[in-house]
Scaffold this active site. Structure first.
Site, PDB file in Angstrom:
ATOM      1  N   CYS A   1       0.664  -1.137  -0.096  1.00 21.45           N
ATOM      2  CA  CYS A   1       0.134  -0.170  -0.194  1.00 21.45           C
ATOM      3  C   CYS A   1       0.778   1.270  -0.022  1.00 21.45           C
ATOM      4  O   CYS A   1       0.599   2.165  -0.661  1.00 21.45           O
ATOM      5  CB  CYS A   1      -0.978   0.000   0.998  1.00 21.45           C
ATOM      6  SG  CYS A   1      -0.251   0.167   2.791  1.00 21.45           S
TER       7      CYS A   1
ATOM      8  N   HIS B   1      -2.803   1.248   6.973  1.00 25.01           N
ATOM      9  CA  HIS B   1      -3.107   1.078   5.558  1.00 25.01           C
ATOM     10  C   HIS B   1      -3.279   2.395   4.860  1.00 25.01           C
ATOM     11  O   HIS B   1      -3.973   3.358   5.642  1.00 25.01           O
ATOM     12  CB  HIS B   1      -4.168   0.207   5.329  1.00 25.01           C
ATOM     13  CG  HIS B   1      -4.439  -0.180   4.021  1.00 25.01           C
ATOM     14  ND1 HIS B   1      -3.496  -1.027   3.212  1.00 25.01           N
ATOM     15  CD2 HIS B   1      -5.651   0.120   3.075  1.00 25.01           C
ATOM     16  CE1 HIS B   1      -4.181  -1.173   2.027  1.00 25.01           C
ATOM     17  NE2 HIS B   1      -5.316  -0.532   1.791  1.00 25.01           N
TER      18      HIS B   1
ATOM     19  N   HIS C   1      -6.297   1.396  -3.744  1.00 20.87           N
ATOM     20  CA  HIS C   1      -5.335   0.927  -3.010  1.00 20.87           C
ATOM     21  C   HIS C   1      -4.645  -0.180  -3.301  1.00 20.87           C
ATOM     22  O   HIS C   1      -5.225  -0.906  -4.089  1.00 20.87           O
ATOM     23  CB  HIS C   1      -5.772   0.914  -1.437  1.00 20.87           C
ATOM     24  CG  HIS C   1      -6.940  -0.092  -1.497  1.00 20.87           C
ATOM     25  ND1 HIS C   1      -6.772  -0.947  -0.465  1.00 20.87           N
ATOM     26  CD2 HIS C   1      -7.939  -0.017  -2.112  1.00 20.87           C
ATOM     27  CE1 HIS C   1      -7.692  -1.781  -0.558  1.00 20.87           C
ATOM     28  NE2 HIS C   1      -8.495  -1.296  -1.491  1.00 20.87           N
TER      29      HIS C   1
END
Length: 176
Positions: free
Chosen positions: A79, A131, A143
């Site tokens: 990510c 994240h 993402h």
């Protein structure tokens, strides 16, 4: 005398590797570079155009495999590697390597004030900002989710993401 097919293939490969290619012109080299990285020519943009370029660069990576610690589309992106890569390529902004460090860059944005290009953060591993994704608008973000998945667009309104949302940051375009 018959030669095995594999030996013929090897001989042909050796011959082709020593074949001479004509020199490449500057125009052909520029075209080849643009085809290898079609977004690079927009890297010097500013304002709304820069955000458009950022989102275009991000969307061009849809389907690239997740790889923990990955920082290249050819080998995979995690990510934060995805975010770092996109910001460097499109805006020439050098972000920190981890999502937790990225959460300290720029300024905090209320969820109601999100605009495309803002970074959105989530708790997916039991700690804040574990994240990160890029807000696209319409409650959607792009993402690189996890092992076995590829870069994708997700809806922040889905219960999984809504329950894990930690906040957002706006990174100064063209800073760094």
């Amino acid at each position: 005398m018959k030669l095995p097919l594999s030996l013929l293939a090897l001989i042909f490969a050796l011959f082709m590797s020593s074949a001479y290619a004509a020199p490449v012109s500057a125009d052909e080299a520029a075209l080849a570079a643009e085809q290898a990285d079609p977004i690079a020519r927009f890297a010097q943009s500013s304002g709304e155009e820069a955000v458009g370029d950022l989102l275009l660069q991000a969307m061009s990576l849809l389907g690239v495999a997740y790889r923990f610690g990955g920082n290249s589309p050819t080998s995979g992106l995690d990510c934060s590697g995805f975010i770092k890569y996109v910001f460097e390529k499109s805006l020439k902004v050098n972000l920190p390597r981890t999502s937790a460090e990225m959460a300290k860059v720029g300024r905090a944005i209320d969820r109601g004030d999100l605009v495309p290009g803002d970074l959105v953060f989530f708790d997916t591993r039991g700690f804040r900002n574990s994240h990160v994704g890029i807000y696209l608008g319409g409650n959607k973000f792009i993402h690189s989710p996890r092992t076995g998945k590829t870069i994708e667009v997700a809806n922040m309104g889905q219960s999984y993401w809504a329950g894990r949302y930690n906040g957002a940051r706006r990174v100064q375009r063209g800073a760094n």
